[in-house]
Design an enzyme around this catalytic site. Structure first.
Site, PDB file in Angstrom:
ATOM      1  N   GLY A  37      -9.330  -3.925 -33.551  1.00  0.00           N
ATOM      2  CA  GLY A  37     -10.372  -4.761 -32.973  1.00  0.00           C
ATOM      3  C   GLY A  37     -11.727  -4.198 -33.363  1.00  0.00           C
ATOM      4  N   GLY A  38     -11.876  -2.912 -33.139  1.00  0.00           N
ATOM      5  CA  GLY A  38     -13.136  -2.272 -33.473  1.00  0.00           C
ATOM      6  C   GLY A  38     -12.932  -0.805 -33.755  1.00  0.00           C
TER       7      GLY A  38
ATOM      8  N   TYR B 251      -4.977   4.540 -23.323  1.00  0.00           N
ATOM      9  CA  TYR B 251      -6.022   3.585 -22.942  1.00  0.00           C
ATOM     10  C   TYR B 251      -5.941   3.208 -21.463  1.00  0.00           C
ATOM     11  CZ  TYR B 251      -7.146   2.662 -27.883  1.00  0.00           C
ATOM     12  OH  TYR B 251      -7.548   2.780 -29.189  1.00  0.00           O
TER      13      TYR B 251
ATOM     14  N   ARG C  38      -5.126  -7.968 -37.975  1.00  0.00           N
ATOM     15  CA  ARG C  38      -5.317  -7.145 -36.776  1.00  0.00           C
ATOM     16  C   ARG C  38      -3.954  -6.852 -36.165  1.00  0.00           C
ATOM     17  NH1 ARG C  38      -9.206  -8.742 -31.647  1.00  0.00           N
ATOM     18  NH2 ARG C  38      -8.804  -6.859 -30.437  1.00  0.00           N
TER      19      ARG C  38
ATOM     20  N   GLU D 142     -16.605  -0.244 -27.929  1.00  0.00           N
ATOM     21  CA  GLU D 142     -17.032   0.584 -29.070  1.00  0.00           C
ATOM     22  C   GLU D 142     -18.370   1.262 -28.777  1.00  0.00           C
ATOM     23  OE1 GLU D 142     -14.641   1.158 -30.856  1.00  0.00           O
ATOM     24  OE2 GLU D 142     -13.433  -0.633 -30.483  1.00  0.00           O
TER      25      GLU D 142
HETATM   26  N1  BES Z   1     -11.039   4.194 -31.944  1.00  0.00           N
HETATM   27  C1  BES Z   1     -10.280   3.040 -31.660  1.00  0.00           C
HETATM   28  C2  BES Z   1      -9.453   2.558 -32.810  1.00  0.00           C
HETATM   29  C3  BES Z   1      -8.469   3.560 -33.361  1.00  0.00           C
HETATM   30  C4  BES Z   1      -7.770   4.425 -32.533  1.00  0.00           C
HETATM   31  C5  BES Z   1      -8.250   3.632 -34.705  1.00  0.00           C
HETATM   32  C6  BES Z   1      -6.898   5.355 -33.079  1.00  0.00           C
HETATM   33  C7  BES Z   1      -7.368   4.542 -35.245  1.00  0.00           C
HETATM   34  C8  BES Z   1      -6.685   5.413 -34.421  1.00  0.00           C
HETATM   35  C9  BES Z   1     -11.157   1.910 -31.148  1.00  0.00           C
HETATM   36  O1  BES Z   1     -12.215   2.313 -30.360  1.00  0.00           O
HETATM   37  C10 BES Z   1     -10.309   1.054 -30.266  1.00  0.00           C
HETATM   38  O2  BES Z   1      -9.883   1.553 -29.263  1.00  0.00           O
HETATM   39  N2  BES Z   1     -10.079  -0.174 -30.641  1.00  0.00           N
HETATM   40  C11 BES Z   1      -9.331  -1.108 -29.845  1.00  0.00           C
HETATM   41  C12 BES Z   1     -10.316  -1.870 -29.030  1.00  0.00           C
HETATM   42  C13 BES Z   1      -9.874  -2.332 -27.715  1.00  0.00           C
HETATM   43  C14 BES Z   1      -9.162  -1.333 -26.867  1.00  0.00           C
HETATM   44  C15 BES Z   1     -11.068  -2.903 -26.971  1.00  0.00           C
HETATM   45  C16 BES Z   1      -8.608  -2.048 -30.792  1.00  0.00           C
HETATM   46  O3  BES Z   1      -8.898  -2.004 -31.970  1.00  0.00           O
HETATM   47  O4  BES Z   1      -7.751  -2.781 -30.349  1.00  0.00           O
HETATM   48 ZN    ZN Z   2     -11.460   2.980 -28.432  1.00  0.00          ZN
END
Ligand code: BES
Ligand code: ZN
Length: 650
Positions: free
Chosen positions: A299-300, A415, A601, A327
């Site tokens: 997602g980000g 999370y 995604r 983010e």
């Molecule tokens: N930092 C993460 C993405 C990530 C984590 C990439 C571990 C590689 C390894 C990012 O901040 C994230 O948590 N993205 C989530 C967003 C959501 C929880 C709002 C996503 O991409 O789903």
């Molecule tokens: Zn994150």
């Protein structure tokens, strides 16, 4: 009375061990509640901070990077010189992590030097060992491989404008080493400068100070004066336009998309202000965002100064901007106070989800935040059910990922269990005191790393012994499953949705008036946001909706044709498990194929493929065909996840 003791290694492992032997345990069954405190016992600290995913060593660290690079879209390689400044008083050998890099030359203080490449681990890559006693700098001249896992080379045809190719990196967790030789662990921080040459038709951006316009030479300079860990190194190159959103923020995207993105993210400045008001200054100067092609597997990604985003949140009604809040929140939890190793990943993500919810509550009100929290709770329950069957140890917040891919720790535990634990702490000490504590925590540990045990030590300072025991802190952190005192997020707005689900499930789909019986008046649904629709779809799924119910829902609300990727993914993940082929079979087939063929995604496509693979042979064959046709357009990370999923099925 508070009991404090200095935690020994034996105590840590005993804690983890006892905890892992318990199923979802009530706090009452928790190990003797005693506040755990890590004092300055250096051997304990060393062990906790030891990183199992890097060859680099504590005694020889880098402090600064000067990166000169040229991006070649035709060959799909980056040729570069990484000049590393070493920490004063470092050891005689300096070790870097590399993976799939072709190292051509190494210079120590400007003179050609010997080096060795040791090990070749499928996960960790190799160690680049450079003898450099007393040296100030090490310069590494190298080339990436077209297979570099951090890089996605996206052909022009697949971009929106179809004019120029696109390149973006994804370094987290341990992929920076596939495009920059580095000490690839969150415990090493460095500042950086870069000069990057790209074809003059495209713009280059990094997790640093950024240009807003193309120039005729195609050469761009970057500077990141705040020290960052390697997983926050980032580069994006494409046909990009910029729209400022306010004083400190703006959005980059392909010209076709940038206006919509600017509209969608219009509240970014308010978010920054709200976040600062709660937890202290934003330390990174600007906060810009880069909207990537739809193949972005996340997602980000919180790359400092330049968050990377999926285009799938640009839906037109701002309903998915909690992703921006998330983010942005990482600018404190993660980028400022960083998990020391991936074993403490919840320190990054759990705190960030908590912070995200607080921003959303401040900006959109408690009712909206309640919906997000309820969805987070549902995600957690759903994933927990599977994990408790398959991999109980993975359900503790503190992880031991030695020998494992840190990607394995990217789940609802870090999370959502992390978030709910912090929410329980807040509820226990009271919001005012809790916010004061977090402000102090972000300030005290800014630009430093954090392990769970040090956080617990700080937590012990804000809670009474009684509160500590009532929460069952050790059980939450080291125990498996979800303690029974987990706060349950109730949502007013979801009460209405749950009633609607119940109404639908009560309808006999074969009855003559079924469709009108199941129809919700427009006054009800007109104000529904993405979150309500998600709850509705998931409610149908969890409530055992039949094909007939899905047909009614699709007929009434047109889910199969929805332009909202979040809804599309939830809807198809639900119906692909059943025999229902959409209200309009033509839309159904095309939508599934074009969605899986364009969106990469992971959160969306993995459940969709999973559902298809749970179906009959015809559906499984269809899934395989779509995957074969689409695989090349996915990011290497998504390819890895899906290869494993399909291999399991064979
Ligand atoms: N930092 C993460 C993405 C990530 C984590 C990439 C571990 C590689 C390894 C990012 O901040 C994230 O948590 N993205 C989530 C967003 C959501 C929880 C709002 C996503 O991409 O789903
Ligand atoms: Zn994150």
């Amino acid at each position: 009375m508070k009991i404090r003791f200095s935690l020994s290694i034996a105590a840590v492992s005993a804690l983890v061990f006892t905890a892992c032997n318990q199923e979802t345990a009530a706090p009452a069954a928790a190990p003797q509640p005693t506040k755990v405190v890590v004092e300055a016992d250096t051997s304990v600290r060393a062990e906790l901070f030891e990183d199992p995913h890097s060859y680099s060593r504590e005694e020889s660290k880098v402090t600064h990077l000067n990166w000169e690079a040229a991006v070649d879209f035709e060959k799909e390689v980056i040729t570069a010189n990484a000049v590393w400044t070493l920490e004063e008083g470092h050891g005689d050998t300096v070790i870097f992590d590399i993976k799939d890099l072709q190292v051509n030359e190494v210079l120590v203080d400007g003179s050609r030097a010997l080096f060795a490449i040791e090990g070749d681990d499928p996960l960790l890559g190799s160690a680049l060992v450079v003898p450099a006693p007393g040296a100030k700098t090490i310069s590494i001249l190298y080339k990436t491989s077209p297979e570099a896992e951090a890089l996605q080379w996206y052909p022009a045809e697949l971009t929106q404008g179809k004019r120029q190719p696109f390149l973006f990196t994804q370094s987290q967790a341990i992929l920076a080493r596939t495009w920059v030789p580095c000490q690839d662990r969150p415990g090493v921080r460095f500042t950086y400068e870069a000069t990057v040459k790209v074809p003059k038709e495209v713009l280059a951006l990094m997790s640093a100070s950024n240009p807003t316009q193309k120039n005729d030479e195609g050469i761009y300079e970057f500077s990141m004066p705040q020290p960052i860990p390697s997983y926050l190194l980032a580069l994006g190159v494409g046909d990009l336009a910029f729209i400022p959103l306010g004083e400190r923020s703006g959005v980059y995207a392909e010209p076709e998309m940038v206006r919509n993105a600017a509209y969608e993210f219009a509240q970014t400045e308010d978010m920054i202000a709200d976040a600062e008001e709660m937890y202290g200054p934003y330390y990174w100067g600007r906060y810009d965002m880069l909207v990537l092609p739809p193949s972005f597997p996340f997602g980000g990604m919180e790359n400092p100064r330049l968050t990377f985003l999926t285009p799938t949140v640009v839906v037109g009604d701002m309903s998915l901007v909690s992703l921006i809040a998330h983010e942005l929140a990482h600018s404190w939890s993660g980028n400022l106070v960083t998990n020391a190793t991936w074993n403490d990943f919840w320190i990054n993500e759990g705190f960030t989800v908590y912070f995200e919810m607080r921003i959303m509550e401040k900006l959109y009100g408690v009712d909206f935040a309640d919906m997000l929290e309820a969805l987070s709770y549902d995600d957690l329950q759903k994933e927990l059910a599977v994990m408790l069957e398959e991999n109980v140890e993975a359900t503790s917040l503190k992880q031991d990922l030695k020998g494992k891919n840190p990607d394995d720790g990217v789940n609802a535990i870090a999370y959502d269990k992390g978030f709910h634990f912090l929410r329980l702490c807040e509820n226990t000490v009271g919001r005012e005191k809790w916010d004061e504590f977090l402000t102090y925590y972000f300030d005290k540990y800014k630009f430093k790393t954090m392990v769970t045990e040090v956080f617990l030590q700080e937590l012990a300072g804000v809670m009474t012994q009684e509160q500590w025991d009532k929460v069952g802190v050790e059980q939450w952190v080291y125990g498996t499953g979800l303690p029974v005192n987990c706060p349950f997020p109730a949502s007013n707005r979801f009460v209405v949705v749950d009633d609607a689900v119940a109404m639908m499930l009560n309808v006999d789909p074969d009855a003559a008036d079924a469709r009108s019986m199941a129809y919700l008046p427009q006054e009800t649904t007109i104000r529904w946001t993405t979150q309500e629709w998600l709850r509705y779809i998931r409610g149908l799924e969890a409530g055992g909706a039949t094909e007939g119910h899905y047909a009614l829902a699709d007929g009434n609300y047109g889910f199969s044709g929805s332009p909202n990727p979040e809804i599309v993914a939830a809807w198809y993940s639900a119906i692909l498990k059943t025999g229902f082929e959409g209200y309009d079979n033509d839309i159904y087939t095309k939508k599934v194929e074009s969605f899986l063929g364009s969106v990469g995604r992971r959160k969306f496509i993995v459940p969709m493929y999973q559902s298809m693979l749970e179906g009959d042979e015809k559906r499984q064959a269809w899934a395989k065909k779509i995957y074969m046709d689409s695989r090349a357009s996915y990011h290497p990370l998504a390819q890895g996840t899906l290869d494993a999923l399909f291999a399991e099925q064979m």
